[in-house]
Design an enzyme around this catalytic site. Structure first.
Site, PDB file in Angstrom:
ATOM      1  N   LYS A 129       0.860  -1.177   0.000  1.00 60.32           N
ATOM      2  CA  LYS A 129       0.000   0.000   0.000  1.00 60.32           C
ATOM      3  C   LYS A 129       0.895   1.225   0.000  1.00 60.32           C
ATOM      4  CE  LYS A 129      -3.572   2.464   2.510  1.00 60.32           C
ATOM      5  NZ  LYS A 129      -4.598   2.387   3.550  1.00 60.32           N
ATOM      6  N   LYS A 160      -2.095  -1.550  -3.821  1.00 66.75           N
ATOM      7  CA  LYS A 160      -2.980  -0.383  -3.767  1.00 66.75           C
ATOM      8  C   LYS A 160      -2.167   0.894  -3.849  1.00 66.75           C
ATOM      9  CE  LYS A 160      -6.028   1.896  -0.528  1.00 66.75           C
ATOM     10  NZ  LYS A 160      -6.500   1.962   0.812  1.00 66.75           N
TER      11      LYS A 160
HETATM   12  C1  PBG Z   1      -7.012   3.817   5.445  1.00 70.87           C
HETATM   13  C2  PBG Z   1      -7.507   3.537   4.108  1.00 70.87           C
HETATM   14  C3  PBG Z   1      -7.405   4.423   3.029  1.00 70.87           C
HETATM   15  C4  PBG Z   1      -8.024   3.814   1.953  1.00 70.87           C
HETATM   16  C5  PBG Z   1      -8.517   2.574   2.368  1.00 70.87           C
HETATM   17  N1  PBG Z   1      -8.183   2.408   3.722  1.00 70.87           N
HETATM   18  C6  PBG Z   1      -6.853   5.781   2.959  1.00 70.87           C
HETATM   19  C7  PBG Z   1      -5.573   6.078   3.544  1.00 70.87           C
HETATM   20  O1  PBG Z   1      -4.689   5.223   3.662  1.00 70.87           O
HETATM   21  O2  PBG Z   1      -5.405   7.230   3.913  1.00 70.87           O
HETATM   22  C8  PBG Z   1      -8.126   4.448   0.601  1.00 70.87           C
HETATM   23  C9  PBG Z   1      -9.089   3.874  -0.335  1.00 70.87           C
HETATM   24  C10 PBG Z   1      -9.419   4.763  -1.462  1.00 70.87           C
HETATM   25  O3  PBG Z   1      -8.825   5.819  -1.700  1.00 70.87           O
HETATM   26  O4  PBG Z   1     -10.365   4.388  -2.170  1.00 70.87           O
HETATM   27  N2  PBG Z   1      -6.737   2.762   6.275  1.00 70.87           N
END
Ligand code: PBG
Length: 334
Positions: A201, A257
Site C-alpha cells: 500500500k 494499492k
Molecule cells: C485507510 C484507508 C485508506 C483507503 C482505504 N483504507 C486511505 C488512507 O490510507 O489514507 C483508501 C481507499 C481509497 O482511496 O479508495 N486505512
C-alpha cells in the site's frame, strides 16, 4: 494491382472480426472479479459524496438490501468502511474496539440478513482517530507507534471476526500485524477467518476522495502524510518484500494499492507469490475518470472497462473498485 507485401505473419488476421477478437481475448473482467467498497453511516438517509459521484454513505438499515442487490448482479464481496461521528473520535481511536461500534454493527447486520456475501472488514484506526493516522501516535506525537498499534489492531480484528467478517483486511501497513492477527485469531478459535493483507500500500495522493468519504480529511486542509508507514511510490523491490513477508506471516490474499498507477507492482507480486492477488482501484482513480467524463473529455463506460481490464491483465485476481455495481449492471445488460 500491386503485389502484396511478402509477410509470413500478419497479426491483423487475428483482429479481423468481432468473433475472432472475442474468441482470442486473453483477459476478462466479470462481476465475480469485483469487490464493492461500501461506506456506512449512522444517518437515516443515504449521503452523497461530492468527490465520488454515484457513491453514497449507506444507512445501516439499508446496508443488507444493498448487499443483496450486489449479489443478484454477481458481485460476491463487499469491503465495509464506517463513517464515524466526529464526537466518537479520540487520539487513540478507542471506538475501534467498542463492541457496539458502527463497523461491528454493520458486519452483524450484513451477516444476518445477507449471509452469502463475503465481508472484507477494514482493520485500521484512521476512521477513529482525531488526527486521521492509521495508528496510535508515540509519546512525542511525531510518528505512529508500530507495536502499540499492532496491539490495537489485534483487538479490533478479534471483535471483527466475532461479528462475522469472512476476512479481516489490515490496511494500516504496520510491521508484523499479519502475524499478530493470525496468531490471535487462531488462539481464539477463529481459524476460518481469513486475512486480506494490504501488502503493498503506497503513500499515494489518490486517496483524497476516500478521506472525504470517511471524514478523515484534515480540518486545516492539508494532506496528511502517511509516509512513515505506507510505501514510497518509487519502490518496486520493496513491494515484493512486503508481499512475501505478509505471505509468510499467514496472509490469505495479498493486495496492491492503488492499482492503475501500480500495474508493474501487481505484475511483480503476481510473479513472486502463488497467493491470490487483489488490487484496489482507489477513490482518486474513480474520481479522475468521472471528472474527465463530466467534462465530456472521456467516455466513462469505455475508460472504466479499459481500466479494469488493465488491472486484471497486470495479474490481479480480484479488484476492489467503486465501479463494481455499475460495471455489473452494464455487464448483464449487454
Ligand atoms: C485507510 C484507508 C485508506 C483507503 C482505504 N483504507 C486511505 C488512507 O490510507 O489514507 C483508501 C481507499 C481509497 O482511496 O479508495 N486505512
Amino acid at each position: 494491382m500491386s503485389e502484396p507485401l511478402d509477410l509470413p505473419v500478419r497479426l491483423r488476421r487475428l483482429r479481423a472480426s468481432a468473433g475472432i477478437r472475442a474468441m482470442l481475448s486473453e483477459t476478462t473482467v466479470e462481476p465475480r472479479h469485483l469487490i464493492q467498497p461500501l461506506f456506512v453511516t449512522e444517518g437515516e438517509q443515504p449521503e452523497a459524496i461530492a468527490s465520488l459521484p454515484g457513491i453514497f454513505r449507506i444507512p445501516l438499515a439499508q446496508l443488507a438490501a444493498k448487499c443483496a442487490q450486489l449479489q443478484l448482479l454477481g458481485i460476491h464481496g463487499v469491503a465495509l468502511f464506517p463513517k464515524i461521528e466526529a464526537s466518537r473520535k479520540t487520539a487513540e481511536g478507542a471506538e475501534a474496539w467498542n463492541p457496539n461500534s458502527l463497523a461491528l454493527r454493520a458486519i452483524r447486520e450484513v451477516k444476518f440478513k445477507c449471509p452469502g456475501i463475503v465481508i472484507f472488514a477494514d482493520i485500521a484506526l484512521d476512521p477513529y482517530t482525531t488526527h486521521g493516522h492509521d495508528g496510535i501516535l508515540n509519546g512525542a506525537g511525531t510518528d505512529v507507534d508500530n507495536d502499540r498499534t499492532v496491539e490495537a489492531l489485534v483487538k479490533m480484528s478479534l471483535l471483527t471476526a466475532q461479528a462475522g467478517a469472512d476476512f479481516v483486511a489490515p490496511s494500516d501497513m504496520m510491521d508484523g500485524r499479519v502475524a499478530a492477527i493470525r496468531q490471535a485469531l487462531d488462539a481464539n478459535g477463529r481459524t476460518q477467518t481469513g486475512i486480506l493483507a494490504y501488502s503493498a500500500k503506497f503513500a499515494s495522493a489518490f486517496y483524497g476522495p476516500f478521506r472525504d468519504a470517511v471524514g478523515s480529511t484534515l480540518s486545516n486542509g492539508k494532506t496528511l502524510s502517511k509516509a512513515t508507514y505506507q510505501m514510497n511510490p518509487a519502490n518496486r523491490r520493496e513491494a515484493i518484500r512486503e508481499a512475501l513477508i505478509d505471505a509468510a506471516e499467514g496472509a490469505d490474499l495479498l493486495m496492491v494499492k492503488p492499482a492503475g498507477s501500480y500495474l508493474d507492482i501487481i505484475r511483480d507480486v503476481r510473479e513472486s507469490s502463488a497467493l491470490p492477488i487483489a488490487a484496489y482501484q482507489v477513490s482518486g482513480e474513480y474520481a479522475q475518470l468521472h471528472a474527465a467524463a463530466e467534462k465530456g473529455w472521456l467516455q466513462l463506460r469505455a475508460v472504466r472497462d479499459e481500466s479494469l481490464l488493465a488491472i486484471r491483465r497486470a495479474g490481479a485476481d480480484v479488484i476492489l473498485t467503486y465501479f463494481a455495481e455499475a460495471f455489473a449492471k452494464d455487464y448483464h445488460a449487454r
